[in-house]
Design a protein around this motif. Structure first.
Motif, short mmCIF file in Angstrom:
data_model
loop_
_atom_site.label_atom_id
_atom_site.label_comp_id
_atom_site.label_asym_id
_atom_site.label_seq_id
_atom_site.Cartn_x
_atom_site.Cartn_y
_atom_site.Cartn_z
N THR A 227 0.82 -1.22 0.00
CA THR A 227 0.00 0.00 0.00
C THR A 227 0.85 1.26 0.00
OG1 THR A 227 -0.21 0.16 2.42
CG2 THR A 227 -1.82 -1.22 1.25
N GLY B 18 3.62 1.43 -1.94
CA GLY B 18 4.22 1.53 -3.26
C GLY B 18 5.17 0.41 -3.62
N ARG C 5 3.05 7.43 -0.17
CA ARG C 5 3.47 6.70 -1.37
C ARG C 5 4.95 6.98 -1.64
NH1 ARG C 5 0.44 2.65 -3.11
NH2 ARG C 5 1.20 3.00 -5.23
#
Length: 416
Positions: A350, A352, A404
């Motif tokens: 989640t 990246g 991210r």
């Protein structure tokens, strides 16, 4: 520095060294060198594939890794006066990578972690990750970083993955019998249930030529841990550790190899540690009759060293003994640990990371795996603890959602 009793020249292959080690277990492999109780010494160790894995951005070498040839072990080291029934006391005084800054062999400033293809070794999560991947890690000041798994760094828990004594003839026979019986239950399984004796690529030290074929046909592969210690892959066998090994043959015949710069509990990708060549400083002693005195009929006892990195904060994931298809299993701790690892991998994606990057990280970083519950039928509970300090971004859940990160070039892949 202790005297180097088993030297290895980094410019020459393992089979062309002054002293020839071995890659199979057998009681008739002669000692390559003898030491006295109380003596300290240094042993050079070659990385388990002897240079077959390269510092590059391809996973073809992992895909085609020569599994029949592992592990390249330094030894056997005979200990004067050791007798069957004794306990061999082994102190790990120091352990580290090849003492050179850069070079072509793993351990010379770098190491690697691999996900093995299902058709060539597999791994703990081989059903979910059937292809080969590789991550190369750089060493600097005792810290590992990787261009293939960016945004993490951690201090290595350097340790030997494999160390053990030679089996007796009867113990070797029992290994071969029980493992053959297991293989017979599903002889065509991929990956196989066990690895039978394999004369191809066998290295047997100074075994006489007239006896080589017989011994190669009997000698046990070094892949699994067994009663003699062997490939236990215990990350806490670090500097300062004292190990007590059962002795099955005169001289004990201690062998070592498969050094790791770092590893998570379970070494889950099979080549899950950061593999490297290096050195090991040891001191040995004997407890006469110690196997009976302390009830150690098999398997080593150890007192862990105190040099591990001290992490104070963790993020942990749990799993239970329910398959991905929803089938309930009874107190299956192996399955529960798989599910905990898969939960951790899903979580890391989640932010990246590709699933393969997360899998490689769990194999290489100093994660802790625990059997947290084994009595509450029908579910075992296993947990995976990841130190939060290894990440350069906030890893805990928050109301703002996951940060991210740039996953970089990713881990190179290869498949059949």
């Amino acid at each position: 520095m202790p005297d180097v009793i088993f030297p290895l020249d980094s410019t020459r292959p393992f089979t062309e060294q002054e002293l020839l080690g071995h890659n199979r277990w057998h009681p008739e492999i002669p000692a390559a060198v003898m030491v006295k109780p109380g003596e300290s010494f240094r042993v050079d160790c070659r990385e388990w594939f002897d240079g077959a894995i390269k510092n590059d951005d391809s996973a073809e070498d992992i895909l085609n890794a020569p599994l029949n040839s592992v592990h390249r072990l330094s030894g056997p080291i005979g200990v004067e006066g050791a007798k069957p029934g004794d306990l061999l006391v082994v102190d790990i005084l120091d352990v580290g990578p090849i003492p050179q800054e850069t070079g072509p062999l793993a351990g010379q400033g770098w190491g690697y972690t691999g996900i093995f293809a299902r058709g060539n070794g597999g791994g703990f999560l081989t059903e979910q990750f059937p292809d080969a991947y590789k991550a190369v890690w750089d060493f600097s000041g005792g810290v590992a970083t990787s261009r293939h798994v960016p945004h993490v760094s951690f201090t290595g828990i350097v340790h030997p993955g494999l160390m053990g004594t030679a089996p007796s003839k009867s113990l070797l026979a029992s290994w071969n019998t029980r493992e053959a019986a297991l293989i017979a239950t599903d002889p065509d399984r991929v990956p196989p249930l066990a690895l039978p004796p394999q004369p191809d690529s066998a290295i047997l030290g100074s075994v006489p030529a007239a006896e080589f074929d017989r011994i190669a046909a009997q000698a046990a592969r070094t892949a699994p841990p067994r009663e003699n210690g062997g490939n236990q892959d215990i990350k806490n066998l670090s500097k300062g550790t004292r190990v007590f090994y059962p002795v099955y043959v005169d001289g004990a015949h201690l062998s070592v190899g498969d050094l790791h710069f770092s590893q998570g509990d379970g070494e889950i990708t099979f080549c899950g540690a950061i593999e490297m060549g290096g050195y090991l400083d040891l001191r040995v002693d004997i407890i006469p009759g110690g196997m009976e005195t302390y009830g150690v009929a098999e398997n080593a006892i150890f007192l862990p060293g105190n040099t591990d990195p001290q992490y104070s904060q963790w993020i942990a994931f749990s799993g239970t003994s329910v398959t991905l298809d929803g089938e309930q299993k009874y107190l299956d701790s192996h399955l529960a640990y798989q599910r905990a690892c898969l939960h951790a991998i899903d979580y890391l994606t989640t932010f990246g990371y590709a699933p393969e990057q997360a899998y490689l990280l769990l194999g290489a970083a100093p994660i802790e795996g625990r059997l947290s519950g084994v009595v509450d039928i029908p579910n075992s509970c296993a947990t995976v603890y990841i130190p939060t300090a290894i990440f350069d971004f906030p890893i805990a859940p928050s109301i703002d959602g996951p940060v991210r990160i740039d996953p970089g070039q990713g881990a190179p892949k290869a498949s059949f």
